[in-house]
Design an enzyme around this catalytic site. Structure first.
Site, PDB file in Angstrom:
ATOM      1  N   SER A  37       0.868  -1.187   0.000  1.00 38.82           N
ATOM      2  CA  SER A  37       0.000   0.000   0.000  1.00 38.82           C
ATOM      3  C   SER A  37       0.899   1.230   0.000  1.00 38.82           C
ATOM      4  O   SER A  37       0.913   2.012   0.931  1.00 38.82           O
ATOM      5  CB  SER A  37      -0.904  -0.014   1.229  1.00 38.82           C
ATOM      6  OG  SER A  37      -0.147  -0.029   2.413  1.00 38.82           O
ATOM      7  N   GLU A  43      -3.268   5.663  12.257  1.00 33.04           N
ATOM      8  CA  GLU A  43      -2.346   5.999  11.158  1.00 33.04           C
ATOM      9  C   GLU A  43      -3.121   6.059   9.839  1.00 33.04           C
ATOM     10  O   GLU A  43      -4.001   5.231   9.596  1.00 33.04           O
ATOM     11  CB  GLU A  43      -1.273   4.904  11.102  1.00 33.04           C
ATOM     12  CG  GLU A  43      -0.286   5.035   9.953  1.00 33.04           C
ATOM     13  CD  GLU A  43       0.655   3.827   9.902  1.00 33.04           C
ATOM     14  OE1 GLU A  43       0.923   3.212  10.966  1.00 33.04           O
ATOM     15  OE2 GLU A  43       1.104   3.476   8.798  1.00 33.04           O
ATOM     16  N   HIS A  56      -3.051  -6.143   2.402  1.00 31.89           N
ATOM     17  CA  HIS A  56      -2.163  -7.176   2.940  1.00 31.89           C
ATOM     18  C   HIS A  56      -2.885  -8.501   3.168  1.00 31.89           C
ATOM     19  O   HIS A  56      -2.274  -9.519   3.445  1.00 31.89           O
ATOM     20  CB  HIS A  56      -1.548  -6.721   4.263  1.00 31.89           C
ATOM     21  CG  HIS A  56      -0.726  -5.473   4.125  1.00 31.89           C
ATOM     22  ND1 HIS A  56      -0.396  -4.683   5.188  1.00 31.89           N
ATOM     23  CD2 HIS A  56      -0.176  -4.885   3.038  1.00 31.89           C
ATOM     24  CE1 HIS A  56       0.323  -3.661   4.765  1.00 31.89           C
ATOM     25  NE2 HIS A  56       0.470  -3.754   3.468  1.00 31.89           N
ATOM     26  N   GLU A 101      -4.824  -2.362   9.153  1.00 27.64           N
ATOM     27  CA  GLU A 101      -4.089  -2.946  10.283  1.00 27.64           C
ATOM     28  C   GLU A 101      -4.778  -2.657  11.617  1.00 27.64           C
ATOM     29  O   GLU A 101      -5.166  -1.524  11.887  1.00 27.64           O
ATOM     30  CB  GLU A 101      -2.658  -2.379  10.329  1.00 27.64           C
ATOM     31  CG  GLU A 101      -1.916  -2.658   9.036  1.00 27.64           C
ATOM     32  CD  GLU A 101      -0.547  -1.979   8.960  1.00 27.64           C
ATOM     33  OE1 GLU A 101      -0.009  -1.599  10.009  1.00 27.64           O
ATOM     34  OE2 GLU A 101      -0.046  -1.844   7.849  1.00 27.64           O
ATOM     35  N   LYS A 147       6.885  -0.277  14.637  1.00 28.14           N
ATOM     36  CA  LYS A 147       5.774  -1.038  14.063  1.00 28.14           C
ATOM     37  C   LYS A 147       6.391  -2.125  13.189  1.00 28.14           C
ATOM     38  O   LYS A 147       6.892  -1.845  12.102  1.00 28.14           O
ATOM     39  CB  LYS A 147       4.903  -0.087  13.239  1.00 28.14           C
ATOM     40  CG  LYS A 147       3.677  -0.742  12.652  1.00 28.14           C
ATOM     41  CD  LYS A 147       2.759   0.276  11.999  1.00 28.14           C
ATOM     42  CE  LYS A 147       2.872   0.193  10.501  1.00 28.14           C
ATOM     43  NZ  LYS A 147       1.650   0.586   9.796  1.00 28.14           N
ATOM     44  N   LYS A 155       9.806   5.344   7.386  1.00 30.69           N
ATOM     45  CA  LYS A 155      10.228   4.203   6.581  1.00 30.69           C
ATOM     46  C   LYS A 155      11.363   4.695   5.683  1.00 30.69           C
ATOM     47  O   LYS A 155      11.128   5.554   4.824  1.00 30.69           O
ATOM     48  CB  LYS A 155       9.086   3.716   5.695  1.00 30.69           C
ATOM     49  CG  LYS A 155       7.879   3.132   6.434  1.00 30.69           C
ATOM     50  CD  LYS A 155       6.702   3.013   5.483  1.00 30.69           C
ATOM     51  CE  LYS A 155       5.576   2.141   6.020  1.00 30.69           C
ATOM     52  NZ  LYS A 155       4.354   2.256   5.202  1.00 30.69           N
ATOM     53  N   HIS A 212       8.397  -1.152   9.613  1.00 31.64           N
ATOM     54  CA  HIS A 212       8.707  -2.127   8.564  1.00 31.64           C
ATOM     55  C   HIS A 212       7.845  -1.825   7.330  1.00 31.64           C
ATOM     56  O   HIS A 212       7.039  -0.894   7.333  1.00 31.64           O
ATOM     57  CB  HIS A 212       8.406  -3.540   9.077  1.00 31.64           C
ATOM     58  CG  HIS A 212       6.936  -3.783   9.320  1.00 31.64           C
ATOM     59  ND1 HIS A 212       6.385  -5.029   9.478  1.00 31.64           N
ATOM     60  CD2 HIS A 212       5.885  -2.917   9.431  1.00 31.64           C
ATOM     61  CE1 HIS A 212       5.090  -4.934   9.670  1.00 31.64           C
ATOM     62  NE2 HIS A 212       4.761  -3.663   9.647  1.00 31.64           N
ATOM     63  N   GLU A 230       1.743  -9.365   7.098  1.00 28.96           N
ATOM     64  CA  GLU A 230       2.493  -8.859   8.249  1.00 28.96           C
ATOM     65  C   GLU A 230       2.337  -9.748   9.473  1.00 28.96           C
ATOM     66  O   GLU A 230       2.613  -9.345  10.596  1.00 28.96           O
ATOM     67  CB  GLU A 230       2.073  -7.418   8.555  1.00 28.96           C
ATOM     68  CG  GLU A 230       2.464  -6.481   7.409  1.00 28.96           C
ATOM     69  CD  GLU A 230       2.233  -5.001   7.707  1.00 28.96           C
ATOM     70  OE1 GLU A 230       1.517  -4.691   8.678  1.00 28.96           O
ATOM     71  OE2 GLU A 230       2.771  -4.173   6.954  1.00 28.96           O
ATOM     72  N   ASP A 234       1.597   8.400   7.415  1.00 31.74           N
ATOM     73  CA  ASP A 234       2.490   7.469   6.701  1.00 31.74           C
ATOM     74  C   ASP A 234       2.499   7.882   5.229  1.00 31.74           C
ATOM     75  O   ASP A 234       3.359   8.651   4.794  1.00 31.74           O
ATOM     76  CB  ASP A 234       1.986   6.036   6.911  1.00 31.74           C
ATOM     77  CG  ASP A 234       2.700   5.016   6.041  1.00 31.74           C
ATOM     78  OD1 ASP A 234       3.746   5.340   5.479  1.00 31.74           O
ATOM     79  OD2 ASP A 234       2.197   3.874   5.901  1.00 31.74           O
ATOM     80  N   ASP A 279      -4.031   1.221  11.540  1.00 32.69           N
ATOM     81  CA  ASP A 279      -3.517   1.861  10.329  1.00 32.69           C
ATOM     82  C   ASP A 279      -4.561   1.610   9.252  1.00 32.69           C
ATOM     83  O   ASP A 279      -4.701   0.486   8.772  1.00 32.69           O
ATOM     84  CB  ASP A 279      -2.153   1.278   9.915  1.00 32.69           C
ATOM     85  CG  ASP A 279      -1.680   1.859   8.581  1.00 32.69           C
ATOM     86  OD1 ASP A 279      -2.334   2.797   8.073  1.00 32.69           O
ATOM     87  OD2 ASP A 279      -0.658   1.370   8.048  1.00 32.69           O
TER      88      ASP A 279
HETATM   89  P1  PGA Z   1       3.119  -1.140   3.157  1.00 30.19           P
HETATM   90  O1  PGA Z   1       2.210  -1.103   4.436  1.00 30.19           O
HETATM   91  O2  PGA Z   1       4.481  -1.539   3.562  1.00 30.19           O
HETATM   92  O3  PGA Z   1       2.413  -2.139   2.294  1.00 30.19           O
HETATM   93  O4  PGA Z   1       3.087   0.248   2.554  1.00 30.19           O
HETATM   94  C1  PGA Z   1       2.666  -0.758   5.709  1.00 30.19           C
HETATM   95  C2  PGA Z   1       1.948   0.488   6.186  1.00 30.19           C
HETATM   96  O5  PGA Z   1       1.027   0.933   5.534  1.00 30.19           O
HETATM   97  O6  PGA Z   1       2.316   1.043   7.210  1.00 30.19           O
HETATM   98 ZN    ZN Z   2       0.636   2.791   6.933  1.00 29.79          ZN
END
Ligand code: PGA
Ligand code: ZN
Length: 421
Positions: free
Chosen positions: A39, A282, A154, A163, A385, A334, A362, A206, A309, A241
């Site tokens: 995503s 998130e 996911h 999430e 996370k 990230k 992650h 995840e 994010d 999230d």
């Molecule tokens: P992604 O998802 O690594 O698929 O972008 C993780 C997140 O959205 O935090």
């Molecule tokens: Zn996210």
């Protein structure tokens, strides 16, 4: 001094190719590999894929070649402890706004391997070395956001919250918090098996379960019950999230059968926050819905952590804008969203200066490289996370934090962040 740099294509946790880089110095080989999102935010730095027949277009041989043929000749012979300078050389070599020339995946692999090589040369633990690089003022063992129920992309679902996480906050130490997270996860598994059969306990990207429950409140109720049954009521909080950009279509959020505008989404979160011990939300809204984010933060931001994010993509320009607009109050960090370690450190610093929380994260596609466990401690962040406590690409990070906790304990410096949030 860097003696050689070599990259190769390896596989990530989804079986997709990704980049691994090795840097050789007189202290041996320093290795790092790159995660990959599903995503992904549209403002992220570009992940270079081959788009050829091999691996259904997902090969990364061009990125690998960019390391071996373009980056390596410029960095061999240089001092890897000069992280900022060497990251700067790569940025210049790429010279595009989103790292599309060399690929953010190529640049990140080298950038992270440089930090490892630097820590080896300075004979420091990676987290200590990163604390020096980032000039962190304090160090904590982070509170994990553990993604126990997966949804959305996911889990192969559409128009869904992505999430549902637990946050073991009120604990004396990281290891106790991790244990609580695991025990809740086992109970959740038992409950799902009993209610829906064993298939409901299969794991998504995840490491979380994907029960046949579409309603978010029902999912959170289940988690709430598992927390209670495990004996941790009041000590373990929840986090979401939404990855809302994934279900935002022309000004409308589509959640299951429902079509909502920003205001209705905010009311939806308000209802959840009133019913459950939610600590953090998130990407509750889409990456371009700045107005919605402002309203969300003004309405819920004093009670709940509002994390950007896809909104921020670890990019100082977007973080600056969010600070000005008061659009959120926490950064999801990230490294591969932005491309170099130095830029990620700058993003964290800007967030800290503005009293934001930083959550080191992650990606849904991971390798067993535990780099981000050292990063979260090194930059002085209080949350991480890393997914559910399952699948080794997730537990590689949680386990590395156990090792770091041991080292910090011996130095009398182990502090669990739960008390400091
Ligand atoms: P992604 O998802 O690594 O698929 O972008 C993780 C997140 O959205 O935090
Ligand atoms: Zn996210």
């Amino acid at each position: 001094m860097i003696e050689s740099i070599r990259a190769r294509q390896i596989l990530d946790s989804r079986g997709n190719p990704t980049v691994e880089c090795e840097i050789r110095t007189k202290k041996g080989i320093a290795r790092a590999s790159v995660p990959s999102g599903a995503s992904t935010g549209s403002f992220e730095a570009l992940e270079l894929r081959d788009n050829e027949k091999a691996f259904r277009g997902k090969g990364v041989l061009k990125a690998v070649e960019n390391i071996n043929k373009v980056i390596a000749p410029k960095l061999v012979g240089k001092d890897p402890t000069k992280q900022r300078e060497l990251d700067g050389i790569m940025l210049k070599l790429d010279n595009s706004p989103n790292k599309s020339k060399l690929g953010a995946n190529a640049i990140v692999a080298v950038s992270l391997a440089l930090a490892r090589a630097g820590s080896l040369l300075k004979e420091k633990q990676l987290f200590e070395y990163l604390a020096e690089l980032s000039e962190a003022k304090e160090m904590f063992l982070p509170v994990p956001q553990m993604n126990v129920l997966n949804g959305g992309k996911h889990a192969g679902l559409k128009n869904d919250i992505q999430e549902h996480m637990i946050m073991p906050i009120k604990f004396e130490s990281y290891s106790e918090a991790l244990q609580a997270g695991c025990e809740i996860y086992y109970i959740l598994k038992d409950m799902l098996k009993q209610k829906f059969g064993a298939r409901a306990t299969l794991l998504a990207d995840e490491g979380g379960f994907v029960p046949p429950i579409e309603n978010v409140s029902e999912r959170l109720e289940l988690i709430d019950k598992a927390i209670e049954e495990a004996g941790y009521k009041g000590r373990v909080y929840m986090a979401l999230d939404s990855a809302a950009s994934e279900f935002f279509y022309e000004n409308t959020y589509v959640l299951g059968e429902e079509e909502l505008n920003s205001g209705q989404m905010i009311d939806f979160y308000k209802g959840l926050v009133e019913s459950f011990p939610i600590f953090s939300i998130e990407d509750g809204l889409a990456e371009e819905d700045w107005q919605g984010w402002q309203e969300l933060t003004s309405k819920l931001g004093s009670k709940v952590q509002i994390v950007g994010d896809d909104l921020l993509v670890t990019n100082v320009e977007r973080i600056r804008k969010a600070i000005e607009l008061k659009a959120c109050n926490a950064l999801l960090l990230k490294v591969n969203q932005i491309g170099t370690l130095s830029e990620a450190i700058d993003a964290a610093k800007l967030a800290f200066q503005n009293n934001w929380q930083v959550v080191v994260s992650h990606r849904s596609g991971e390798t067993c490289d535990p780099f981000i466990a050292s990063l979260v401690v090194g930059i002085g962040a209080k949350q991480c996370k890393f997914g559910a406590p399952a699948r080794s690409e997730r537990n590689a990070k949680y386990n590395q934090l156990l090792r770091i906790e041991e080292i910090l304990k011996e130095q009398g410096k182990a502090r669990y962040a739960g008390k400091f949030l």
